[in-house]
Design a protein around this motif. Sequence first.
Motif, PDB file in Angstrom:
ATOM      1  N   ARG A 317      -6.396 -13.055  -9.118  1.00  0.00           N
ATOM      2  CA  ARG A 317      -6.420 -13.685 -10.432  1.00  0.00           C
ATOM      3  C   ARG A 317      -6.122 -12.654 -11.517  1.00  0.00           C
ATOM      4  O   ARG A 317      -6.416 -11.464 -11.375  1.00  0.00           O
ATOM      5  N   ASP A 318      -5.529 -13.123 -12.607  1.00  0.00           N
ATOM      6  CA  ASP A 318      -5.255 -12.294 -13.789  1.00  0.00           C
ATOM      7  C   ASP A 318      -4.367 -11.097 -13.459  1.00  0.00           C
ATOM      8  O   ASP A 318      -4.476 -10.042 -14.105  1.00  0.00           O
ATOM      9  N   ALA A 319      -3.505 -11.225 -12.473  1.00  0.00           N
ATOM     10  CA  ALA A 319      -2.531 -10.178 -12.121  1.00  0.00           C
ATOM     11  C   ALA A 319      -3.195  -8.831 -11.873  1.00  0.00           C
ATOM     12  O   ALA A 319      -2.689  -7.775 -12.245  1.00  0.00           O
ATOM     13  N   ARG A 320      -4.355  -8.844 -11.228  1.00  0.00           N
ATOM     14  CA  ARG A 320      -5.060  -7.600 -10.932  1.00  0.00           C
ATOM     15  C   ARG A 320      -4.377  -6.837  -9.805  1.00  0.00           C
ATOM     16  O   ARG A 320      -3.668  -7.410  -8.984  1.00  0.00           O
ATOM     17  N   ASP A 321      -4.633  -5.534  -9.782  1.00  0.00           N
ATOM     18  CA  ASP A 321      -4.249  -4.748  -8.622  1.00  0.00           C
ATOM     19  C   ASP A 321      -5.199  -5.047  -7.469  1.00  0.00           C
ATOM     20  O   ASP A 321      -6.310  -5.556  -7.665  1.00  0.00           O
ATOM     21  N   VAL A 322      -4.775  -4.683  -6.273  1.00  0.00           N
ATOM     22  CA  VAL A 322      -5.594  -4.869  -5.080  1.00  0.00           C
ATOM     23  C   VAL A 322      -5.846  -3.499  -4.463  1.00  0.00           C
ATOM     24  O   VAL A 322      -4.908  -2.708  -4.292  1.00  0.00           O
ATOM     25  N   ALA A 323      -7.108  -3.204  -4.171  1.00  0.00           N
ATOM     26  CA  ALA A 323      -7.479  -1.938  -3.537  1.00  0.00           C
ATOM     27  C   ALA A 323      -8.259  -2.236  -2.267  1.00  0.00           C
ATOM     28  O   ALA A 323      -9.122  -3.118  -2.251  1.00  0.00           O
ATOM     29  N   VAL A 324      -7.939  -1.493  -1.215  1.00  0.00           N
ATOM     30  CA  VAL A 324      -8.622  -1.665   0.068  1.00  0.00           C
ATOM     31  C   VAL A 324      -9.435  -0.407   0.339  1.00  0.00           C
ATOM     32  O   VAL A 324      -8.888   0.694   0.418  1.00  0.00           O
ATOM     33  N   LEU A 325     -10.746  -0.584   0.481  1.00  0.00           N
ATOM     34  CA  LEU A 325     -11.648   0.511   0.839  1.00  0.00           C
ATOM     35  C   LEU A 325     -11.969   0.416   2.321  1.00  0.00           C
ATOM     36  O   LEU A 325     -12.395  -0.634   2.801  1.00  0.00           O
ATOM     37  N   VAL A 326     -11.788   1.511   3.033  1.00  0.00           N
ATOM     38  CA  VAL A 326     -12.121   1.532   4.457  1.00  0.00           C
ATOM     39  C   VAL A 326     -13.149   2.635   4.700  1.00  0.00           C
ATOM     40  O   VAL A 326     -13.228   3.609   3.940  1.00  0.00           O
ATOM     41  N   PRO A 327     -13.969   2.505   5.745  1.00  0.00           N
ATOM     42  CA  PRO A 327     -15.006   3.517   6.003  1.00  0.00           C
ATOM     43  C   PRO A 327     -14.400   4.861   6.367  1.00  0.00           C
ATOM     44  O   PRO A 327     -13.233   4.956   6.775  1.00  0.00           O
ATOM     45  N   PRO A 328     -15.186   5.928   6.222  1.00  0.00           N
ATOM     46  CA  PRO A 328     -14.687   7.256   6.617  1.00  0.00           C
ATOM     47  C   PRO A 328     -14.483   7.380   8.115  1.00  0.00           C
ATOM     48  O   PRO A 328     -13.749   8.252   8.557  1.00  0.00           O
ATOM     49  N   ILE A 329     -15.148   6.532   8.901  1.00  0.00           N
ATOM     50  CA  ILE A 329     -14.912   6.488  10.345  1.00  0.00           C
ATOM     51  C   ILE A 329     -14.608   5.054  10.726  1.00  0.00           C
ATOM     52  O   ILE A 329     -15.113   4.113  10.120  1.00  0.00           O
ATOM     53  N   ASP A 330     -13.761   4.884  11.724  1.00  0.00           N
ATOM     54  CA  ASP A 330     -13.358   3.560  12.169  1.00  0.00           C
ATOM     55  C   ASP A 330     -14.214   3.122  13.344  1.00  0.00           C
ATOM     56  O   ASP A 330     -14.908   3.913  13.977  1.00  0.00           O
ATOM     57  N   GLY A 331     -14.129   1.844  13.658  1.00  0.00           N
ATOM     58  CA  GLY A 331     -14.831   1.315  14.824  1.00  0.00           C
ATOM     59  C   GLY A 331     -15.854   0.266  14.446  1.00  0.00           C
ATOM     60  O   GLY A 331     -16.396   0.268  13.333  1.00  0.00           O
ATOM     61  N   ASP A 332     -16.111  -0.636  15.390  1.00  0.00           N
ATOM     62  CA  ASP A 332     -17.063  -1.710  15.141  1.00  0.00           C
ATOM     63  C   ASP A 332     -18.497  -1.202  15.059  1.00  0.00           C
ATOM     64  O   ASP A 332     -19.370  -1.890  14.534  1.00  0.00           O
ATOM     65  N   GLN A 333     -18.767  -0.006  15.608  1.00  0.00           N
ATOM     66  CA  GLN A 333     -20.131   0.526  15.615  1.00  0.00           C
ATOM     67  C   GLN A 333     -20.350   1.584  14.539  1.00  0.00           C
ATOM     68  O   GLN A 333     -21.214   2.447  14.672  1.00  0.00           O
TER      69      GLN A 333
END
Length: 407
Positions: A317-333
């Motif tokens: 909405r409102d022509a916002r930018d999109v930012a994706v934050l990911v954890p410092p480590i990957d994995g389901d655990q």
Amino acid sequence: MDSLISAAGRALAAGDALGALKRVALRDDPPALALRGIAMAQLGEYPRARELLRRAARGFGAHEALARARCVVAEAEVALAMRDLGGSPRPLLAAASTLDARTDRVNALQARLIAVRRLLLLGRLGEAATALAALDANETTPSLAAVAALSTAELALRSLQPDRARLALARAEAAALQAGVPALLAEVAAVRTALERPAARRRRADGIDQPLRLDEVAALRGSSALVIDACRRGMGTGDAWQSLARRPLLFALARALAEAWPGDVDRDALIASAFRIRRPDETHRARLRVEIGRLRALVKALASIEATAQGFVLLPRDARDVAVLVPPIDGDQASLVALLSDGAAWSTSALALALDTSQRTVQRALAELEADGRVRAVGQARARRWLAPSLAGFTTILLLPAALPIE
């Protein structure tokens, strides 16, 4: 109280566990047992410490409620160090009331701080904030003032309030210096280091991840950008937040759409990322349409999801930018590893409580991590505890349960 008991108590207050043991190691009267238990706890011998404290509590008579309450408080602190979080907090709070009634304000405050630290470990940040606000740590010992300030700092960090955390850390350091307890100074330094380490990564369109400190994460979360947060499993902008922590499939779809923004995502790619199916058919495409409809309804205040010739596209909405934050480590655990990396030995029951999941789920995850060499077990049967090496180079604050009180 005799002179040896008094001297041992002063030694323990200064952190000299061996000096205290020299004075009471051969005595079995209840006061000596209690001091021996506290000394063993300071040396890290928690099972033996708990046993001694229980013997001391049993040894005090019915007219010695104050001494018994102090033993309950000491045992609760040992249980916290052992990550034994399954018991009821009622005995501890009852002991705090007993101590208050007998004007032992210092030990009453310690009992309530133990309860606050237990709530923080369990991720119950709202309850911890309420309990902390009710405490008066102004007129107490420097060591307890340092513990109270450290609890405030941890709550602020996990609530993404780094400025408030720094103020609390300054108070904690001043109190720890006044107390002269090295362990408290080391804890203050460890928390301050966490503030400067990367806490998350921002995934950019070119595929390169940008490490972010807590200050930068807080600034991003407070900006006008639409943030898809893989640490907390949700999306939001400013004060608006939509949690998808209990809707993992919908979050997987939202993350895939956000990572492709401003472009669209092919339907088969969405099915592969969300459903983990390599060869989709028409039934999977029909299910995708249903799940996209559910996601649209949940996030309609933040963004719309439009169909394209190839798949779907996310339109904030409102022509916002999109930012994706990911954890410092990957994995389901990742959250499980974050809990274990604090250096303490956790039981599966305590991990299940902290993660708000079943003990069997935790056991399966630990078995996978052990097979990969990421965790190790010590002890057998009910005494088994789990450890993981400390994760250097970044902080795991955003991976801990209920890292942000925005559900």
